[in-house]
Write an enzyme that holds these catalytic residues in place. Structure first.
Site, PDB file in Angstrom:
ATOM      1  N   GLU A  78     -25.609 -24.572  10.054  1.00 15.84           N
ATOM      2  CA  GLU A  78     -24.418 -25.352   9.626  1.00 15.84           C
ATOM      3  C   GLU A  78     -24.418 -25.898   8.348  1.00 15.84           C
ATOM      4  OE1 GLU A  78     -22.693 -28.067  12.525  1.00 15.84           O
ATOM      5  OE2 GLU A  78     -23.074 -26.695  14.161  1.00 15.84           O
ATOM      6  N   HIS A  90     -23.142 -26.620  23.146  1.00 17.31           N
ATOM      7  CA  HIS A  90     -22.803 -27.341  21.856  1.00 17.31           C
ATOM      8  C   HIS A  90     -21.739 -28.159  22.683  1.00 17.31           C
ATOM      9  CE1 HIS A  90     -21.821 -26.610  17.337  1.00 17.31           C
ATOM     10  NE2 HIS A  90     -21.184 -27.928  17.744  1.00 17.31           N
ATOM     11  N   GLU A 112     -27.808 -29.789  17.920  1.00 18.89           N
ATOM     12  CA  GLU A 112     -27.883 -31.189  17.558  1.00 18.89           C
ATOM     13  C   GLU A 112     -28.100 -32.071  18.646  1.00 18.89           C
ATOM     14  OE1 GLU A 112     -24.713 -32.403  14.941  1.00 18.89           O
ATOM     15  OE2 GLU A 112     -25.195 -30.709  13.353  1.00 18.89           O
ATOM     16  N   TYR A 152     -25.661 -31.761   6.569  1.00 17.13           N
ATOM     17  CA  TYR A 152     -24.279 -32.083   5.816  1.00 17.13           C
ATOM     18  C   TYR A 152     -24.415 -33.239   4.811  1.00 17.13           C
ATOM     19  CZ  TYR A 152     -21.977 -29.516   9.392  1.00 17.13           C
ATOM     20  OH  TYR A 152     -21.543 -28.501  10.210  1.00 17.13           O
ATOM     21  N   ASN A 200     -29.133 -27.794  10.827  1.00 21.51           N
ATOM     22  CA  ASN A 200     -27.487 -28.262  10.288  1.00 21.51           C
ATOM     23  C   ASN A 200     -27.744 -29.234   9.203  1.00 21.51           C
ATOM     24  OD1 ASN A 200     -26.690 -26.355  12.330  1.00 21.51           O
ATOM     25  ND2 ASN A 200     -25.886 -28.094  13.694  1.00 21.51           N
ATOM     26  N   ARG A 258     -22.350 -17.171  14.685  1.00 25.55           N
ATOM     27  CA  ARG A 258     -23.014 -18.004  15.720  1.00 25.55           C
ATOM     28  C   ARG A 258     -21.894 -18.881  16.194  1.00 25.55           C
ATOM     29  NH1 ARG A 258     -24.279 -23.877  14.713  1.00 25.55           N
ATOM     30  NH2 ARG A 258     -25.277 -24.600  16.511  1.00 25.55           N
TER      31      ARG A 258
HETATM   32  C1  FCB Z   1     -21.798 -30.747  13.400  1.00 27.91           C
HETATM   33  C2  FCB Z   1     -21.428 -30.278  14.737  1.00 27.91           C
HETATM   34  C3  FCB Z   1     -20.368 -29.124  14.405  1.00 27.91           C
HETATM   35  C4  FCB Z   1     -19.167 -29.894  13.672  1.00 27.91           C
HETATM   36  C5  FCB Z   1     -20.111 -30.413  12.135  1.00 27.91           C
HETATM   37  C6  FCB Z   1     -18.973 -30.817  11.093  1.00 27.91           C
HETATM   38  O1  FCB Z   1     -22.344 -32.016  13.746  1.00 27.91           O
HETATM   39  O2  FCB Z   1     -22.561 -29.505  15.185  1.00 27.91           O
HETATM   40  O3  FCB Z   1     -19.725 -28.981  15.661  1.00 27.91           O
HETATM   41  O4  FCB Z   1     -18.463 -30.768  14.058  1.00 27.91           O
HETATM   42  O5  FCB Z   1     -20.738 -31.237  12.445  1.00 27.91           O
END
Ligand code: FCB
Length: 781
Positions: A358, A112, A157, A294, A292, A68
């Site tokens: 992500e 992006h 995002e 985290y 995405n 991607r």
């Molecule tokens: C996400 C973004 C990506 C990167 C990661 C750590 O929010 O999409 O570009 O910065 O975080």
């Protein structure tokens, strides 16, 4: 070996984005983007624009099936609109040919975050016209590479782009307006809808978009998702979920904004920008939702909390730090939240295909003589994959997983210091080196799964035994020291290879003379013992989370001081966290003369060069005093604790400064730290000054004493007398009436101390940290 297998057609890959890796910001007619203008960092990034053949080869070696990437809008439309720049599109032509030749399926993201600056100059995303320009751009890109790209993601995002870019101002373009953030978010959604139509009209096979979806939890739920919530906390959680997640999910997938969101937008600039028909355009059928993930958002209700600028409408919600393991970025590591997100989406939108577009982590990588052994990154990804697997096993429609990211690259507001890559990039030479995580991920892809039980890791001892040398010798070899003969080196490396040994921190420590032990030194007596205990507990768990061993030591006598200094001199510990004594002694200075890094928790009484973490006592006291003034109080007394305490000195100074700004005279009564002395001081103040209508006490204990005195004297709180404390101890919310007070951030202090110490251990220059306090308004004022 049995494995946890993934579905046969599960797609494995990696994600990147144009601005973070391409560099070449003025090559072949590219125009500036908002990030070129916003960021002062070097523009070269990973020079992927020129080195893409090498990067594609790396992916091929890993066995990635999917890549991607994002297309840079200002390469295609340097001026934002008009005629497409063919030379810019040529780059994507070359990249796609390279990818397809390597057997890698491209997934293209169109936005992006790198808006052409020319469009920002016309209003950026606050302007509706940009949505139409985006659809033109999507069509132009499809026109050139649509023959080789099946899957298109419109946006990445949009929450981040709108609310960090236009609301909080920490991302480009750096604007700070809640109204503009909501407006931009809507225009991004509209852009998605218009572009989706354009792509479909041009024959695109699959169109989706990418959202960052974070589960929203209270601190207690982090370890217990099902934990029932109080009504207030449930409301706080729901509100943040609406702002962060549902604001995007529902227009896209249901064709409407959540009802609870509309009054919030209404309050922040109104809803004029949402026109009839927009939601029909936005809710185009979606083939695939990129998720995405985290870390979770952790919040709780806190009535006095002002809105966080990234979440306009979040008044009364506190964003919390939780004492879990965190990445170097400070993001809590909660792998099961990935599973939570995927299950939720599959339950709410059962027809929708999902892909984790992500997931990954930033850790401090150590480059050693024989590679980059990023075990934390491996276990981060492994744990998230297990969580993903369990969601899939329960029927979540997850089609693939893409690691963020292939290369160490430009991490937006954080610049180049953050390392998310599977591949290390030396930015001075642009040399790429696989980290262990890259090789490990390659194995996962090859076996389409994880090994059931991680194989027992060979240790330093096993390698030493196999090679017939001492542990120290093994350690020297793996750390690339020169002092080992070539024969011994060969024998050791053979054993390392045969056993698949991954050097760990302990092996490194033999060479670097690190012990991995941290001394946490407590001077006694300290004021506010319960608070100290809480901070100590947090610091301990955070440093332990970072793999350190903590030894608690009491510095209560001259003899104990001598012993502690001796231990540091002998390097029996790597670092020291010292809670300096309230009334000052020389321990900090003596420790600072040893080689062992030291940080202080609390500003020391004796000025020193040792960095410390403290809370803004003066600012908190000023806020408390200003609050009383704002409530119309005219004569404010202060119950002051012992003035040889540093925190009391600062609170007194803040109180005086606020009074001075309002041209009022201070009126003080001294006390020790007990409730009884708080009561006595309150009686004294009321006796000295009959017109007294407010009291600011230096601590909650003193304030609770004042509440008692007021009751005994028949003064009504707050009608006759308003009372404010400091610290927000548990008892402060249980008094009648509830006590207005100043909250000190306990977990944040601990986090800051842990970070400061870890930075010092890495030899980085550090300075002291003073954390903001917050006023908590209850019924006593
Ligand atoms: C996400 C973004 C990506 C990167 C990661 C750590 O929010 O999409 O570009 O910065 O975080």
């Amino acid at each position: 070996m049995s494995t946890t297998s993934f579905p046969e057609d599960f797609v494995w890959g990696v994600s990147t984005s144009a601005f973070q890796i391409e560099g070449a910001t003025s090559a072949d007619g590219r125009g500036p983007s908002i990030w070129d203008v916003f960021s002062a960092d070097r523009a070269e990034a990973c020079d992927h624009y020129h080195r893409y053949p090498e990067d594609v080869r790396l992916m091929k070696d890993l066995g990635t099936a999917a890549y991607r990437f994002s297309v840079s809008w200002p390469r295609v439309f340097p001026g934002g609109s008009g005629k497409a720049n063919e030379a810019g599109l040529d780059f994507y032509d070359r990249l796609l040919d390279e990818l397809l030749a390597a057997g890698i399926t491209p997934y293209a993201t169109l936005y992006h975050w790198d808006l052409p600056q020319a469009l920002e100059d016309l209003g950026g995303w606050t302007s509706r016209d940009v949505a139409h320009r985006f659809a033109d751009y999507a069509a132009a890109v499809h026109g050139r590479i649509g023959d080789r790209v099946d899957t298109w993601f419109t946006l990445n995002e949009p929450w981040v782009a709108a609310f960090l870019g236009y609301g909080a101002g920490i991302h480009a373009p750096g604007r700070k307006s809640a109204a503009e953030a909501f407006r931009s978010a809507h225009h991004m959604m509209l852009a998605h809808g218009l572009a989706t139509r354009a792509l479909r009209a041009a024959g695109a096979a699959r169109v989706g978009t990418v959202l960052n979806i974070s589960p929203v939890l209270t601190p207690a739920q982090v370890s217990d998702f099902g934990r029932p919530l109080s009504e207030e906390d449930a409301e706080a959680v729901a509100r943040i979920d609406t702002l962060a997640n549902r604001q995007f999910l529902e227009p896209l997938l249901r064709g409407s904004y959540p009802a609870e969101l509309l009054p919030i937008i209404e309050r922040h600039g109104g809803l004029d920008h949402v026109r009839d028909g927009d939601l029909d355009i936005i809710a185009q059928p979606l083939d695939l939702l990129g998720v995405n993930y985290y870390s979770p958002s952790v919040v709780q209700a806190q009535p006095s909390e002002p809105a966080d600028p990234a979440y306009p409408g979040s008044e009364g919600v506190l964003f919390c730090t939780v004492p879990t393991a965190v990445t170097a970025m400070g993001w809590p590591i909660v792998p099961n939240c990935l599973s939570l997100v995927l299950r939720r989406l599959s339950a709410e939108y059962p027809e929708l295909d999902l892909m984790v577009t992500e997931n990954g982590a930033d850790f401090v990588d150590v480059v050693t003589g024989d590679g980059i052994h990023d075990v934390e990154r491996i276990s981060f990804i492994e744990e998230h994959l297990r969580a993903l697997h369990s969601a899939v096993a329960d029927g979540a429609r997850v089609r693939g997983y893409l690691v963020w990211t292939l290369l160490d690259s430009f991490e937006w507001a954080e610049g180049y210091q953050r390392k998310f890559g599977l591949v290390h990039v030396d930015f001075a030479t642009q040399k790429r080196r696989l980290k262990d995580s890259a090789r490990w991920y390659g194995d996962v892809i090859r076996r389409n799964g994880l090994t059931e039980t991680p194989p027992r890791r060979p240790t330093l001892e096993t390698v030493a035994a196999r090679a017939g040398v001492s542990r120290a010798t093994v350690s020297r070899v793996v750390n690339g020291e020169a002092s080992v003969s070539p024969e011994v080196r060969t024998a050791v490396m053979r054993a390392v290879k045969e056993l698949g040994y991954v050097p760990n921190a302990a092996a490194r420590s033999l060479v670097t003379r690190r012990t991995n032990a941290i001394a946490l030194v407590l001077s006694v007596p300290r004021q506010g013992d319960a608070l100290t205990a809480a901070v100590v507990q947090y610091v301990t768990s955070m440093l332990e989370g970072a793999g350190k061993q903590i030894t608690l030591m009491l510095a209560d006598t001259a003899e104990s001081h001598r012993r502690i200094v001796q231990q540091a001199e002998a390097r029996l510990v790597d670092g020291v966290v010292l809670l300096p004594s309230d009334r000052g002694d020389t321990l900090a200075e003596r420790l600072s003369r040893t080689d062992v890094p030291i940080v202080l928790l609390g500003k020391p009484a004796v000025a020193s060069l040792v960095p410390y973490v403290d809370v803004d006592n003066a600012g908190g006291a000023a806020a408390a005093t200003e609050h009383l003034l704002a409530r119309g109080r005219r004569r404010i007394g202060m119950i002051c604790g012992p003035t040889d305490l540093v925190s009391v000195q600062d609170r007194l100074a803040g109180h005086r400064a606020a009074l001075q700004r309002a041209s009022k005279q201070p009126l003080l009564a001294l006390a020790d730290l007990t409730r009884a002395s708080g009561a006595a001081a309150a009686r004294q103040l009321l006796g000295d000054e009959p017109a007294l209508d407010a009291v600011f006490a230096a601590t909650d204990q003193l304030a609770i004493g004042a509440l008692q005195a007021a009751r005994e004297l028949g003064r009504r709180v707050p009608e006759d007398l308003a009372i404010v404390g400091f610290d927000d101890i548990d008892a402060a919310s249980a008094t009648t009436p509830g006590l207005t007070t100043v909250r000190v951030p306990l977990a944040e202090q601990a986090l800051a101390v842990a970070r400061l110490l870890l930075s010092r251990l890495e030899g980085r220059h550090t300075t002291s940290v003073v954390l903001p306090t917050r006023l908590v308004v209850r019924e006593s004022t």
